[in-house]
Design a protein around this motif. Structure first.
Motif, PDB file in Angstrom:
ATOM      1  N   LYS A   1       0.762  -0.994   0.066  1.00 46.72           N
ATOM      2  CA  LYS A   1       0.065   0.014   0.153  1.00 46.72           C
ATOM      3  C   LYS A   1       0.925   1.224   0.144  1.00 46.72           C
ATOM      4  N   ILE A   2       0.716   2.211  -1.133  1.00 45.87           N
ATOM      5  CA  ILE A   2       1.370   3.316  -1.016  1.00 45.87           C
ATOM      6  C   ILE A   2       0.268   4.419  -0.984  1.00 45.87           C
ATOM      7  N   LYS A   3       0.649   5.251  -0.037  1.00 46.99           N
ATOM      8  CA  LYS A   3      -0.271   6.747   0.385  1.00 46.99           C
ATOM      9  C   LYS A   3       0.117   7.753  -0.388  1.00 46.99           C
ATOM     10  N   ARG A   4      -0.867   8.458  -1.077  1.00 45.71           N
ATOM     11  CA  ARG A   4      -0.605   9.876  -1.832  1.00 45.71           C
ATOM     12  C   ARG A   4       0.078  10.753  -0.775  1.00 45.71           C
ATOM     13  N   SER A   5       0.990  11.350  -1.404  1.00 39.95           N
ATOM     14  CA  SER A   5       1.580  12.514  -0.553  1.00 39.95           C
ATOM     15  C   SER A   5       0.841  13.783  -0.813  1.00 39.95           C
ATOM     16  N   ALA A   6       0.836  14.642   0.084  1.00 40.46           N
ATOM     17  CA  ALA A   6       0.146  15.757   0.042  1.00 40.46           C
ATOM     18  C   ALA A   6       1.035  16.896  -0.666  1.00 40.46           C
ATOM     19  N   ASP A   7       2.501  16.798  -0.781  1.00 36.80           N
ATOM     20  CA  ASP A   7       3.442  17.420  -1.620  1.00 36.80           C
ATOM     21  C   ASP A   7       2.794  18.118  -2.768  1.00 36.80           C
ATOM     22  N   THR A   8       3.338  18.950  -3.458  1.00 34.72           N
ATOM     23  CA  THR A   8       3.236  19.418  -4.590  1.00 34.72           C
ATOM     24  C   THR A   8       4.138  19.079  -5.614  1.00 34.72           C
ATOM     25  N   ILE A   9       5.400  18.772  -5.278  1.00 33.98           N
ATOM     26  CA  ILE A   9       6.537  18.281  -5.920  1.00 33.98           C
ATOM     27  C   ILE A   9       7.111  16.973  -5.235  1.00 33.98           C
ATOM     28  N   VAL A  10       6.968  15.851  -5.757  1.00 35.06           N
ATOM     29  CA  VAL A  10       7.428  14.603  -5.389  1.00 35.06           C
ATOM     30  C   VAL A  10       8.450  13.984  -6.504  1.00 35.06           C
ATOM     31  N   THR A  11       9.354  13.029  -5.924  1.00 35.08           N
ATOM     32  CA  THR A  11      10.583  12.226  -6.622  1.00 35.08           C
ATOM     33  C   THR A  11      10.095  10.774  -6.547  1.00 35.08           C
ATOM     34  N   ILE A  12       9.920  10.163  -7.624  1.00 39.38           N
ATOM     35  CA  ILE A  12       9.684   8.696  -7.759  1.00 39.38           C
ATOM     36  C   ILE A  12      10.534   8.000  -8.729  1.00 39.38           C
ATOM     37  N   GLU A  13      11.258   7.143  -8.481  1.00 33.81           N
ATOM     38  CA  GLU A  13      11.978   6.553  -9.126  1.00 33.81           C
ATOM     39  C   GLU A  13      13.137   7.381  -9.980  1.00 33.81           C
ATOM     40  N   ARG A  14      13.426   8.359  -9.181  1.00 28.64           N
ATOM     41  CA  ARG A  14      14.465   9.501  -9.796  1.00 28.64           C
ATOM     42  C   ARG A  14      13.969  10.460 -10.571  1.00 28.64           C
ATOM     43  N   GLN A  15      12.644  10.355 -10.801  1.00 26.95           N
ATOM     44  CA  GLN A  15      11.915  11.177 -11.689  1.00 26.95           C
ATOM     45  C   GLN A  15      11.024  12.348 -10.919  1.00 26.95           C
ATOM     46  N   LYS A  16      11.248  13.817 -10.860  1.00 21.55           N
ATOM     47  CA  LYS A  16      10.561  14.535 -10.342  1.00 21.55           C
ATOM     48  C   LYS A  16       9.142  14.846 -10.880  1.00 21.55           C
TER      49      LYS A  16
ATOM     50  N   ASN B   1      -7.602  10.489  -8.424  1.00 25.37           N
ATOM     51  CA  ASN B   1      -8.208  11.194  -7.775  1.00 25.37           C
ATOM     52  C   ASN B   1      -8.240  10.734  -6.083  1.00 25.37           C
ATOM     53  N   LEU B   2      -7.329  10.107  -5.682  1.00 26.01           N
ATOM     54  CA  LEU B   2      -6.913   9.863  -4.411  1.00 26.01           C
ATOM     55  C   LEU B   2      -6.837  10.972  -3.375  1.00 26.01           C
ATOM     56  N   PRO B   3      -7.373  11.126  -2.447  1.00 23.96           N
ATOM     57  CA  PRO B   3      -6.787  12.306  -1.720  1.00 23.96           C
ATOM     58  C   PRO B   3      -5.502  11.959  -0.885  1.00 23.96           C
ATOM     59  N   ALA B   4      -5.104  13.168  -0.458  1.00 22.56           N
ATOM     60  CA  ALA B   4      -3.786  13.065   0.360  1.00 22.56           C
ATOM     61  C   ALA B   4      -3.811  12.022   1.490  1.00 22.56           C
ATOM     62  N   ASP B   5      -2.579  11.239   1.831  1.00 17.95           N
ATOM     63  CA  ASP B   5      -2.597  10.340   2.895  1.00 17.95           C
ATOM     64  C   ASP B   5      -3.596   8.876   2.566  1.00 17.95           C
ATOM     65  N   SER B   6      -4.112   8.601   1.415  1.00 15.22           N
ATOM     66  CA  SER B   6      -4.823   7.912   1.021  1.00 15.22           C
ATOM     67  C   SER B   6      -4.393   6.917  -0.206  1.00 15.22           C
TER      68      SER B   6
END
Length: 286
Positions: free
Chosen positions: A100-115, A146-151
């Motif tokens: 389970k991976i929750k969506r972050s509320a941040d407006t900029i994230v890095t996943i697999e070295r991709q910003k 459409n997942l809200p933050a922390d979900s």
């Protein structure tokens, strides 16, 4: 970075080996020869959601693994009595486990070295590899949710991925979270890589996938009978397909099948690469 734990049972009762696993941690990705922790990449970004994953353990070719295992590919062979444990040559595969991976509320994230730069219209969240002033859905938009933050889940979840020259994904769910339609597809022909589609009664209507030998296979069902309506095998480039249509009487009893050959794709050269594109037929006026 997503931490997880892999617990391996040893040959002695009640003994265990715990191997920490880290996902999306590239700072330590190539330090596997100096630490026990296992650092992994999925190759493409893994966005917020609930996944079923399996973990493969294959020490074949690693000095430590080779020192404690005898590898076998045939269960009938006799392994040497040298104190080592038996291990399949292709390794062991775990049961499915839930990630389970929750969506972050941040407006900029890095996943697999991709910003990713995240914008919202108040309902959907758009993950773009480019910092656009407005929401765009061009090829720089790799994910929509459409997942809200922390979900990590939602009854009416909307999930879309697009990775240039790799594949796209699309998921629609029933209100209880079960999948109504899942599509994994490419930009080229045949486009389907994997499909599961159900009707409103959760009866499967379509199933498509690319086989291990690179051919494409699809099957469609009549419901509620569950009878096969059509079955298709296509070559890797889609230039030759065999389509079998099953015909039934009014009682739903099989009568006969009709087999035809089709050519839905044509090979073209684009940017020096051979691609398969959808064949277009031009109708001539009579």
């Amino acid at each position: 970075m997503i931490p997880a734990l892999l617990i391996l049972n040893t040959w002695k009762p009640l003994e265990q080996i715990v191997v920490p696993i880290y996902l999306n941690d590239f700072e330590n990705y190539f330090n596997y020869h100096t630490q026990n922790s296992s650092h992994h990449s999925f190759g493409v970004p893994l966005f917020a959601g609930t996944y079923n994953v399996r973990i493969a353990y294959n020490p074949n070719g690693i000095a430590l693994g080779d020192s404690i295992y005898n590898y076998y590919y045939d269960t009938e062979i006799h392994l040497p009595n040298n104190g080592k444990q038996a291990m399949p040559g292709n390794g062991e595969m775990s049961n499915f486990c839930t990630l389970k991976i929750k969506r972050s509320a941040d407006t900029i994230v890095t996943i697999e070295r991709q910003k990713y730069f995240i914008k919202t219209d108040g309902y959907l969240y758009f993950y773009s590899s480019a910092n656009q002033p407005k929401i765009t859905t061009d090829t720089s938009c790799h994910h929509i949710s459409n997942l809200p933050a922390d979900s990590c889940s939602l009854k009416n979840e909307y999930f879309y991925n697009y990775f240039t020259d790799l594949y796209a994904e699309f998921i629609v769910r029933f209100d209880d979270g079960d999948i109504l339609e899942y599509r994994k597809f490419s930009d080229w022909c045949p486009s389907y890589l994997y499909t599961e589609r159900y009707n409103e009664f959760k009866q499967k209507t379509d199933y498509e996938l690319q086989l291990p030998d690179k051919r494409f296979y699809s099957i469609a069902y009549h419901q509620p009978s569950g009878n096969i309506h059509q079955e298709t095998y296509c070559s890797e480039n889609g230039t030759r397909c065999e389509v079998t249509t099953y015909i039934y009487n009014k009682k739903g009893e099989f009568v006969k099948k009709k087999i035809e050959q089709t050519e839905p794709c044509v090979e073209v050269l684009i940017d020096g690469k051979k691609r398969s594109a959808t064949r277009v037929y031009v109708l001539e006026k009579q």
